[in-house]
Structures are given as C-alpha cells and as structure tokens.
Design an enzyme around this catalytic site. Structure first.
Site, PDB file in Angstrom:
ATOM      1  N   LYS A   1       0.901  -1.259  -0.119  1.00  0.00           N
ATOM      2  CA  LYS A   1       0.044   0.057  -0.095  1.00  0.00           C
ATOM      3  C   LYS A   1       0.887   1.355  -0.042  1.00  0.00           C
ATOM      4  O   LYS A   1       0.691   2.189  -0.706  1.00  0.00           O
ATOM      5  CB  LYS A   1      -1.030  -0.070   1.399  1.00  0.00           C
ATOM      6  CG  LYS A   1      -2.071  -1.032   1.119  1.00  0.00           C
ATOM      7  CD  LYS A   1      -2.884  -1.090   2.347  1.00  0.00           C
ATOM      8  CE  LYS A   1      -3.689  -2.306   2.428  1.00  0.00           C
ATOM      9  NZ  LYS A   1      -4.241  -2.676   3.760  1.00  0.00           N
TER      10      LYS A   1
ATOM     11  N   ASP B   1     -11.537   1.554   3.720  1.00  0.00           N
ATOM     12  CA  ASP B   1     -11.999   0.131   3.569  1.00  0.00           C
ATOM     13  C   ASP B   1     -13.302  -0.288   3.403  1.00  0.00           C
ATOM     14  O   ASP B   1     -13.615  -1.155   2.634  1.00  0.00           O
ATOM     15  CB  ASP B   1     -11.562  -0.685   4.939  1.00  0.00           C
ATOM     16  CG  ASP B   1     -10.114  -1.119   4.820  1.00  0.00           C
ATOM     17  OD1 ASP B   1      -9.583  -1.574   3.986  1.00  0.00           O
ATOM     18  OD2 ASP B   1      -9.482  -1.041   6.195  1.00  0.00           O
TER      19      ASP B   1
ATOM     20  N   GLN C   1      -5.385  -1.557  10.098  1.00  0.00           N
ATOM     21  CA  GLN C   1      -5.092  -2.603   9.418  1.00  0.00           C
ATOM     22  C   GLN C   1      -5.304  -3.853  10.534  1.00  0.00           C
ATOM     23  O   GLN C   1      -5.219  -3.862  11.547  1.00  0.00           O
ATOM     24  CB  GLN C   1      -3.459  -2.771   9.270  1.00  0.00           C
ATOM     25  CG  GLN C   1      -2.968  -4.196   8.662  1.00  0.00           C
ATOM     26  CD  GLN C   1      -3.317  -4.291   7.061  1.00  0.00           C
ATOM     27  OE1 GLN C   1      -3.459  -3.250   6.479  1.00  0.00           O
ATOM     28  NE2 GLN C   1      -3.543  -5.310   6.753  1.00  0.00           N
TER      29      GLN C   1
HETATM   30  N1  GUN Z   1      -6.109  -7.189   6.629  1.00  0.00           N
HETATM   31  C1  GUN Z   1      -6.228  -7.736   5.428  1.00  0.00           C
HETATM   32  N2  GUN Z   1      -7.032  -7.168   4.590  1.00  0.00           N
HETATM   33  C2  GUN Z   1      -7.387  -5.895   4.742  1.00  0.00           C
HETATM   34  C3  GUN Z   1      -7.886  -5.012   4.613  1.00  0.00           C
HETATM   35  O1  GUN Z   1      -8.428  -4.999   3.253  1.00  0.00           O
HETATM   36  N3  GUN Z   1      -7.966  -3.766   5.294  1.00  0.00           N
HETATM   37  C4  GUN Z   1      -7.653  -3.824   6.487  1.00  0.00           C
HETATM   38  N4  GUN Z   1      -7.873  -2.600   7.120  1.00  0.00           N
HETATM   39  N5  GUN Z   1      -6.935  -4.637   7.107  1.00  0.00           N
HETATM   40  C5  GUN Z   1      -6.890  -5.823   6.279  1.00  0.00           C
END
Ligand code: GUN
Length: 264
Positions: free
Chosen positions: A45, A112, A89
């Site tokens: 990211k 998200d 996350q």
């Molecule tokens: N953990 C695994 N995938 C994701 C996601 O798309 N967003 C978040 N916040 N945590 C994650």
C-alpha cells in the site's frame, strides 16, 4: 488484459488525476500487529501511495495499546481535516474488538468501506467489479456464484453483482458437495474467497465460457496458492499471486479518490 497491465494503466490515470489536484490526498494506515501478511500488505500500500503521489503515513501503535487508546486515536483521525481517509489494518490483538473499531471509523473517512453506513464499497469487491467491467464481462442476467460469505468479501461481492443484475448465489461451508457441483457447473462467473488452497479443481465441471475470480491467498511451503487450482478449463481465471490482490490495492486508492472528489 492481464491484471498487471490493467492495474498499471489505471495507476497512470490516477496519478495524472492526483497531479492536477490542489493538494495531495492524505491516507493514514494504523497498524497494531506484527503479522507478516499485514506487513506485506502495508508495504504494498505504501509503495502504491508513493507511485500515485498520495501522501501516506503509517502509524504503528504498540501491541499492548488498549481498545480505549485506539478509539481515541481513531477519534483524532476522524476529526483531523488534513487527513482524507484512513484504515486500521486487521487483524487486531485479541483484546481489541474489531467490530467496535470498524464502527468507530467515520464513514466519511472509511477507505476500507467496512462501516455499515459507508457509502464506499469494500476494496476487494470494488476492485473485482471494476476489473470485470473493464474486461467487458457480461454480468446482467448471468449466473454468478460467490463462494464464501465473509463481511469483507463474500457478502458485499454478492450485493455488487446483484446491483448489476446478475443471478447471484452464495455458497458456503454448509453447502453440500452435490449442490456445490450443480451451481458451479451452471456458473458464468465464480468468485471464490474461502481460504482453501486449490478448492476449485478438476472434480468440478465448469462452463468453458466461465470466469473464475480467485480471492484466495494461501501461503504454503512452496509459495502462494489461490483457492482455485491453476489453469482450469475456463475462459478467464485470475492468477495468484498477481491477481485480485493487485485489484484490492488499487481499489483502496479508488476509494480514497472518491472521498476527495465528494468533498468538492
Ligand atoms: N487485513 C487484510 N486485508 C485488509 C484490508 O483490506 N483492510 C484492513 N484494514 N485490514 C486488512
């Protein structure tokens, strides 16, 4: 078009859009874990942010952060006008309730798309829908089968396919093998997200014209595997790695840009 090419082109478009903005969009990523998969996602990211010209900041909190402390941090981020969106996350340490956290994030900043009141779609389903449309895959009136019923993939995926007028069926761990076979054999679009390496294999029959979207990322000794065996006899199958993961990463920034555009 292969997903890598599609993502590359989309990124160029987004980068140009951002270059023409009055200020760089700002994303914050909050991490409270030492999870290896999370570290890899976050690295990806941050790399995307740099490429796109997004100002991304990683806020790492200690593993013993209390739920109250995290909620306070979220409140701060909700009210900080210099921040367009943020994510917390997952997974979180056991002593913090993930649902409480998801509900604490302002729907206005919920990149998200996890909040039930969020107007944004969760990243994986959004990324997949955009890709299917870019590939000119017909959705209306087609038999779409979603395997898995999670809140972040299965359920929102089914909702988005239904919005585009597919005939949607959700299959899950309590579906009998016989029914599974029957639905899969009739499916035009199969989206699988169950976290079982190679679950879709040659014991099932597929339409030659079927599209398989493989959301699974299973780490085995010999590398990453999807929920589908490679090279099934269908018209299109997304690879793992280099498939849906890239679409999810892209959709995070599509959501961020949607937030910025909506502020105008
Ligand atoms: N953990 C695994 N995938 C994701 C996601 O798309 N967003 C978040 N916040 N945590 C994650």
């Amino acid at each position: 078009m292969i997903i890598k090419e599609y993502v590359k082109n989309k990124k160029i478009e987004m980068k140009n859009l951002i270059l023409n903005m009055e200020r760089r969009p700002k994303l914050v990523i909050v991490q409270i874990n030492e999870d290896e998969a999370s570290k890899a996602y976050i690295r990806g990211k941050l790399k995307d942010a740099e490429e796109l010209g997004v100002n991304a900041e990683l806020v790492k909190l200690p593993l013993d952060t209390t739920e109250g402390e995290l909620l306070k941090k979220i409140d701060e981020l909700n009210h900080d006008e210099s921040i367009d969106g943020f994510i917390v996350q997952m997974p979180l340490p056991k002593h913090i309730n993930e649902e409480t956290v998801k509900l604490a994030i302002s729907p206005e900043k919920d990149v998200d798309g996890f909040h039930p009141l969020s107007y944004l779609d969760p990243c994986t389903p959004r990324g997949i829908m955009n890709y299917l449309k870019a590939e000119n895959i017909q959705i209306q009136g087609r038999n779409a089968v979603v395997i898995g019923r999670s809140n972040i993939v299965g359920k929102p995926m089914a909702r988005l396919l239904l919005k585009e007028s597919a005939n949607v069926t959700i299959l899950h761990s309590k579906t009998s093998f016989e029914d599974m076979k029957r639905y899969i054999a009739n499916a035009d679009i199969i989206v699988i997200a169950i976290g079982k390496a190679g679950f879709l294999d040659r014991k099932f029959d597929y339409k030659e014209s079927a599209v398989i979207v493989d959301v699974g990322i299973n780490r085995l000794e010999d590398g990453l595997h999807g929920d589908a065996e490679r090279d099934l006899p269908v018209a299109l199958q997304t690879p793992v790695p280099g498939g849906v993961g890239l679409l999810t990463r892209l959709a995070l920034y599509e959501n961020l840009l949607t937030i910025v555009e909506n502020k105008k």
